[in-house]
Design a protein around this motif. Structure first.
Motif, PDB file in Angstrom:
ATOM      1  N   ALA A  41       0.866  -1.189   0.000  1.00 20.96           N
ATOM      2  CA  ALA A  41       0.000   0.000   0.000  1.00 20.96           C
ATOM      3  C   ALA A  41       0.896   1.230   0.000  1.00 20.96           C
ATOM      4  O   ALA A  41       1.232   1.777   1.060  1.00 20.96           O
ATOM      5  CB  ALA A  41      -0.923  -0.021   1.205  1.00 20.96           C
ATOM      6  N   LEU A  42       1.270   1.685  -1.173  1.00 21.94           N
ATOM      7  CA  LEU A  42       2.285   2.726  -1.327  1.00 21.94           C
ATOM      8  C   LEU A  42       1.886   4.026  -0.640  1.00 21.94           C
ATOM      9  O   LEU A  42       2.679   4.628   0.091  1.00 21.94           O
ATOM     10  CB  LEU A  42       2.561   2.940  -2.820  1.00 21.94           C
ATOM     11  CG  LEU A  42       3.638   3.961  -3.181  1.00 21.94           C
ATOM     12  CD1 LEU A  42       4.505   3.457  -4.322  1.00 21.94           C
ATOM     13  CD2 LEU A  42       3.002   5.290  -3.581  1.00 21.94           C
ATOM     14  N   GLU A  74      10.124   2.394   9.323  1.00 26.75           N
ATOM     15  CA  GLU A  74      11.069   2.509   8.208  1.00 26.75           C
ATOM     16  C   GLU A  74      10.394   2.454   6.839  1.00 26.75           C
ATOM     17  O   GLU A  74      11.084   2.557   5.821  1.00 26.75           O
ATOM     18  CB  GLU A  74      12.115   1.382   8.302  1.00 26.75           C
ATOM     19  CG  GLU A  74      12.901   1.361   9.596  1.00 26.75           C
ATOM     20  CD  GLU A  74      13.694   2.645   9.798  1.00 26.75           C
ATOM     21  OE1 GLU A  74      14.280   3.123   8.812  1.00 26.75           O
ATOM     22  OE2 GLU A  74      13.712   3.154  10.932  1.00 26.75           O
ATOM     23  N   PHE A  75       9.083   2.263   6.789  1.00 25.19           N
ATOM     24  CA  PHE A  75       8.403   2.242   5.489  1.00 25.19           C
ATOM     25  C   PHE A  75       8.461   3.626   4.844  1.00 25.19           C
ATOM     26  O   PHE A  75       8.128   4.636   5.478  1.00 25.19           O
ATOM     27  CB  PHE A  75       6.946   1.814   5.639  1.00 25.19           C
ATOM     28  CG  PHE A  75       6.747   0.325   5.811  1.00 25.19           C
ATOM     29  CD1 PHE A  75       7.796  -0.558   5.646  1.00 25.19           C
ATOM     30  CD2 PHE A  75       5.491  -0.179   6.112  1.00 25.19           C
ATOM     31  CE1 PHE A  75       7.603  -1.920   5.802  1.00 25.19           C
ATOM     32  CE2 PHE A  75       5.284  -1.544   6.267  1.00 25.19           C
ATOM     33  CZ  PHE A  75       6.348  -2.412   6.114  1.00 25.19           C
ATOM     34  N   ARG A  76       8.862   3.657   3.575  1.00 25.54           N
ATOM     35  CA  ARG A  76       8.906   4.894   2.793  1.00 25.54           C
ATOM     36  C   ARG A  76       8.386   4.585   1.393  1.00 25.54           C
ATOM     37  O   ARG A  76       9.142   4.236   0.520  1.00 25.54           O
ATOM     38  CB  ARG A  76      10.339   5.448   2.705  1.00 25.54           C
ATOM     39  CG  ARG A  76      10.994   5.807   4.033  1.00 25.54           C
ATOM     40  CD  ARG A  76      10.389   7.083   4.639  1.00 25.54           C
ATOM     41  NE  ARG A  76      11.137   7.495   5.824  1.00 25.54           N
ATOM     42  CZ  ARG A  76      10.925   7.041   7.041  1.00 25.54           C
ATOM     43  NH1 ARG A  76       9.984   6.129   7.239  1.00 25.54           N
ATOM     44  NH2 ARG A  76      11.637   7.466   8.060  1.00 25.54           N
ATOM     45  N   ARG A  77       7.088   4.643   1.224  1.00 29.84           N
ATOM     46  CA  ARG A  77       6.451   4.357  -0.061  1.00 29.84           C
ATOM     47  C   ARG A  77       6.725   2.910  -0.496  1.00 29.84           C
ATOM     48  O   ARG A  77       7.363   2.642  -1.502  1.00 29.84           O
ATOM     49  CB  ARG A  77       6.929   5.330  -1.141  1.00 29.84           C
ATOM     50  CG  ARG A  77       6.843   6.783  -0.769  1.00 29.84           C
ATOM     51  CD  ARG A  77       5.442   7.321  -0.790  1.00 29.84           C
ATOM     52  NE  ARG A  77       4.993   7.622  -2.147  1.00 29.84           N
ATOM     53  CZ  ARG A  77       3.798   8.147  -2.418  1.00 29.84           C
ATOM     54  NH1 ARG A  77       2.939   8.408  -1.431  1.00 29.84           N
ATOM     55  NH2 ARG A  77       3.453   8.412  -3.651  1.00 29.84           N
ATOM     56  N   PRO A  78       6.257   1.942   0.280  1.00 32.23           N
ATOM     57  CA  PRO A  78       6.479   0.539  -0.092  1.00 32.23           C
ATOM     58  C   PRO A  78       5.855   0.222  -1.441  1.00 32.23           C
ATOM     59  O   PRO A  78       4.679   0.492  -1.677  1.00 32.23           O
ATOM     60  CB  PRO A  78       5.811  -0.236   1.053  1.00 32.23           C
ATOM     61  CG  PRO A  78       4.854   0.726   1.680  1.00 32.23           C
ATOM     62  CD  PRO A  78       5.460   2.081   1.503  1.00 32.23           C
ATOM     63  N   HIS A  79       6.641  -0.351  -2.318  1.00 36.05           N
ATOM     64  CA  HIS A  79       6.234  -0.605  -3.697  1.00 36.05           C
ATOM     65  C   HIS A  79       6.312  -2.087  -4.041  1.00 36.05           C
ATOM     66  O   HIS A  79       5.475  -2.623  -4.763  1.00 36.05           O
ATOM     67  CB  HIS A  79       7.112   0.223  -4.635  1.00 36.05           C
ATOM     68  CG  HIS A  79       6.698   0.202  -6.070  1.00 36.05           C
ATOM     69  ND1 HIS A  79       7.004  -0.836  -6.922  1.00 36.05           N
ATOM     70  CD2 HIS A  79       5.996   1.108  -6.816  1.00 36.05           C
ATOM     71  CE1 HIS A  79       6.516  -0.578  -8.129  1.00 36.05           C
ATOM     72  NE2 HIS A  79       5.899   0.588  -8.086  1.00 36.05           N
ATOM     73  N   ASN A  93      11.107  -0.307  -0.583  1.00 36.26           N
ATOM     74  CA  ASN A  93      10.558   1.032  -0.386  1.00 36.26           C
ATOM     75  C   ASN A  93      11.144   1.981  -1.418  1.00 36.26           C
ATOM     76  O   ASN A  93      12.350   2.249  -1.408  1.00 36.26           O
ATOM     77  CB  ASN A  93      10.879   1.540   1.028  1.00 36.26           C
ATOM     78  CG  ASN A  93      10.138   0.779   2.090  1.00 36.26           C
ATOM     79  OD1 ASN A  93       9.004   1.095   2.405  1.00 36.26           O
ATOM     80  ND2 ASN A  93      10.785  -0.259   2.642  1.00 36.26           N
ATOM     81  N   ARG A  94      10.306   2.492  -2.284  1.00 38.16           N
ATOM     82  CA  ARG A  94      10.800   3.300  -3.402  1.00 38.16           C
ATOM     83  C   ARG A  94      11.548   4.536  -2.928  1.00 38.16           C
ATOM     84  O   ARG A  94      12.459   5.014  -3.605  1.00 38.16           O
ATOM     85  CB  ARG A  94       9.654   3.696  -4.320  1.00 38.16           C
ATOM     86  CG  ARG A  94      10.100   4.465  -5.546  1.00 38.16           C
ATOM     87  CD  ARG A  94       8.984   4.651  -6.528  1.00 38.16           C
ATOM     88  NE  ARG A  94       8.969   3.602  -7.528  1.00 38.16           N
ATOM     89  CZ  ARG A  94       8.036   3.516  -8.484  1.00 38.16           C
ATOM     90  NH1 ARG A  94       7.050   4.398  -8.515  1.00 38.16           N
ATOM     91  NH2 ARG A  94       8.093   2.555  -9.387  1.00 38.16           N
ATOM     92  N   GLU A  95      11.201   5.079  -1.774  1.00 38.93           N
ATOM     93  CA  GLU A  95      11.900   6.254  -1.257  1.00 38.93           C
ATOM     94  C   GLU A  95      12.721   5.912  -0.010  1.00 38.93           C
ATOM     95  O   GLU A  95      13.010   6.784   0.809  1.00 38.93           O
ATOM     96  CB  GLU A  95      10.896   7.365  -0.949  1.00 38.93           C
ATOM     97  CG  GLU A  95      10.176   7.881  -2.182  1.00 38.93           C
ATOM     98  CD  GLU A  95       9.189   8.989  -1.881  1.00 38.93           C
ATOM     99  OE1 GLU A  95       9.142   9.440  -0.721  1.00 38.93           O
ATOM    100  OE2 GLU A  95       8.460   9.409  -2.802  1.00 38.93           O
ATOM    101  N   GLY A  96      13.110   4.644   0.110  1.00 33.66           N
ATOM    102  CA  GLY A  96      13.871   4.238   1.287  1.00 33.66           C
ATOM    103  C   GLY A  96      14.698   2.999   1.020  1.00 33.66           C
ATOM    104  O   GLY A  96      15.304   2.846  -0.036  1.00 33.66           O
ATOM    105  N   PRO A 132      14.519   1.411  -4.658  1.00 33.11           N
ATOM    106  CA  PRO A 132      14.090   0.029  -4.893  1.00 33.11           C
ATOM    107  C   PRO A 132      12.573  -0.059  -5.042  1.00 33.11           C
ATOM    108  O   PRO A 132      11.834   0.509  -4.242  1.00 33.11           O
ATOM    109  CB  PRO A 132      14.577  -0.707  -3.645  1.00 33.11           C
ATOM    110  CG  PRO A 132      14.631   0.346  -2.574  1.00 33.11           C
ATOM    111  CD  PRO A 132      15.028   1.613  -3.288  1.00 33.11           C
ATOM    112  N   GLY A 133      12.121  -0.776  -6.072  1.00 39.62           N
ATOM    113  CA  GLY A 133      10.685  -0.833  -6.338  1.00 39.62           C
ATOM    114  C   GLY A 133      10.086  -2.209  -6.358  1.00 39.62           C
ATOM    115  O   GLY A 133       8.901  -2.361  -6.075  1.00 39.62           O
ATOM    116  N   SER A 134      10.861  -3.236  -6.703  1.00 45.26           N
ATOM    117  CA  SER A 134      10.336  -4.599  -6.753  1.00 45.26           C
ATOM    118  C   SER A 134      11.437  -5.549  -6.315  1.00 45.26           C
ATOM    119  O   SER A 134      12.626  -5.238  -6.422  1.00 45.26           O
ATOM    120  CB  SER A 134       9.851  -4.959  -8.162  1.00 45.26           C
ATOM    121  OG  SER A 134       8.796  -4.123  -8.566  1.00 45.26           O
TER     122      SER A 134
END
Length: 391
Positions: A41-42, A74-79, A93-96, A132-134
């Motif tokens: 849930a980004l 630590e979640f930062r836009r989980p993707h 996390n795309r921003e982490g 990182p995204g996937s």
């Protein structure tokens, strides 16, 4: 284009409420035992984990219960999300950073739970991850796992060897793929470990690489899946004879078939499965890259496909018409495990040797530059005198 056969679900009220409020979803992944499913849930900086039961009737029937919204400081836009085993999940996390967590048990009435981080692959650090995204994780030996991470806006895929006996600490990290990638947005490894599939978002294709010891950042793909608007989630079907690709820019999932010679060469989809109606698709089409499915996941038997996107957080498609018998190559026999571990060790040894050689060459160049400098030549008499005195 074929219309997908959607499956009815017995959805608990708590699950309906959780899905209604989860917002933009990205990747989705089924646990190895088939009992839980996790959605990234980004927008809410959370994961949504739901218990799933598949009844073995003539037509699969699903029951969704006990949702839990997993939060972490630590979640930062989980993707991206991927179950390592039944208890642990890797989150990109795309921003982490890339995190390993242990989701808590489901909650009958739904709700939120905070978790601590078990392990971290640091962004912009020695682990070499960035945006990182996937992620995809495969077991390669006793308590050893190999994680592949798509670093979206760095246009590279990194590889990490994780040690479960040390809380999934990274024993090695390297840039695996880079050349020719434009926003790698999905990653999958075949069941037999022979192939790696990377969704090449900006180049509208999926690149296929043989998972060989020689694979490195300048390797070119040996196979290409074409005709995809904006590829996102990608999965190998049982038997590795078919690949499913979610098209974020169209209301469909592409089904590709392996040729007689394997996955080499270029190919277009054998079938298109329409998974959204026009209303759902157009509601989410804010730009040409949106509106279609984002994440896709298969249950362990490969009979059911889960699909996610912002306008349709979770739906299920019957894949039975496309399921093939598992090939003998997919059995987790001891010999295959030993050979895969041998390949990992040889690859890491070769990479370390290449790094040592590169460091030696760099040091040699620095030494040559010093010896060629004017200051070095001017101080030569002084060094000769000091050397004679020391003798």
């Amino acid at each position: 284009m074929d219309s997908a056969l959607f499956l009815q679900t017995d959805t608990a009220p708590a699950v309906r409420a959780a899905l209604a409020g989860i917002g933009r979803t990205e990747d989705v992944h089924w646990s190895p035992d088939g009992r839980r499913i996790a959605l990234a849930a980004l927008a809410r900086d959370a994961l949504l984990v739901i218990d799933v039961t598949i009844r073995n009737d003539e037509v699969p029937q699903l029951a969704l219960t006990r949702p839990v919204e997993v939060r972490c400081a630590e979640f930062r836009r989980p993707h991206g999300v991927f179950w390592i085993d039944e208890r642990t999940v890797m989150v990109a996390n795309r921003e982490g950073d890339v995190l390993v967590i242990a989701p808590p048990a489901g909650i009958d009435e739904g709700g939120m739970r905070e978790v601590e981080v078990l392990q971290t692959l640091r962004a912009k650090g020695p682990d070499q991850v960035m945006t990182p995204g996937s992620v995809s994780v495969a077991r390669v030996g006793p308590d050893l796992y190999e994680a592949l991470v798509c670093n979206n806006y760095a246009d590279r895929v990194t590889r990490h060897l994780l040690d479960a006996r040390a809380a999934y600490a990274a024993r090695s990290s390297c840039v695996l793929l880079h050349s020719g990638l434009g926003i790698p947005d999905g990653v999958a490894v075949s069941h037999d470990g022979e192939w790696i599939a990377i969704s090449n978002h900006e180049h509208h294709c999926v690149c296929l690489y043989r998972n060989r010891i020689e694979l490195d950042a300048v390797s070119a793909p040996e196979g290409v899946l074409e005709g995809i608007g904006y590829p996102h989630g990608v999965r190998f079907m049982p038997g590795d004879g078919h690949i499913l690709v979610a098209d974020a820019g169209a209301p469909c999932v592409h089904l590709f078939a392996r040729g007689d010679a394997g996955w080499e060469g270029r190919r277009t989809a054998a079938r298109l499965l329409r998974v959204f109606d026009d209303e759902t698709y157009l509601r989410g089409r804010h730009n040409p890259k949106e509106g279609g499915p984002k994440g896709i996941a298969l249950d362990p038997a490969g009979r059911v496909m889960a699909i996610t996107c912002e306008e349709c957080p979770l739906t299920f498609v019957d894949l039975r018409p496309f399921v093939l018998a598992r090939s003998a190559a997919n059995r987790a026999d001891a010999d295959a495990g030993v050979e895969r571990m041998r390949a990992i060790v040889l690859r890491e040894a070769a990479r370390a040797r290449r790094s040592d050689i590169a460091a030696w060459l760099q040091a040699t160049e620095r030494l040559h530059a010093i010896e060629s400098s004017l200051s070095w030549r001017m101080t030569a008499p002084l060094r000769w005198i000091v050397d004679r005195v020391r003798r």
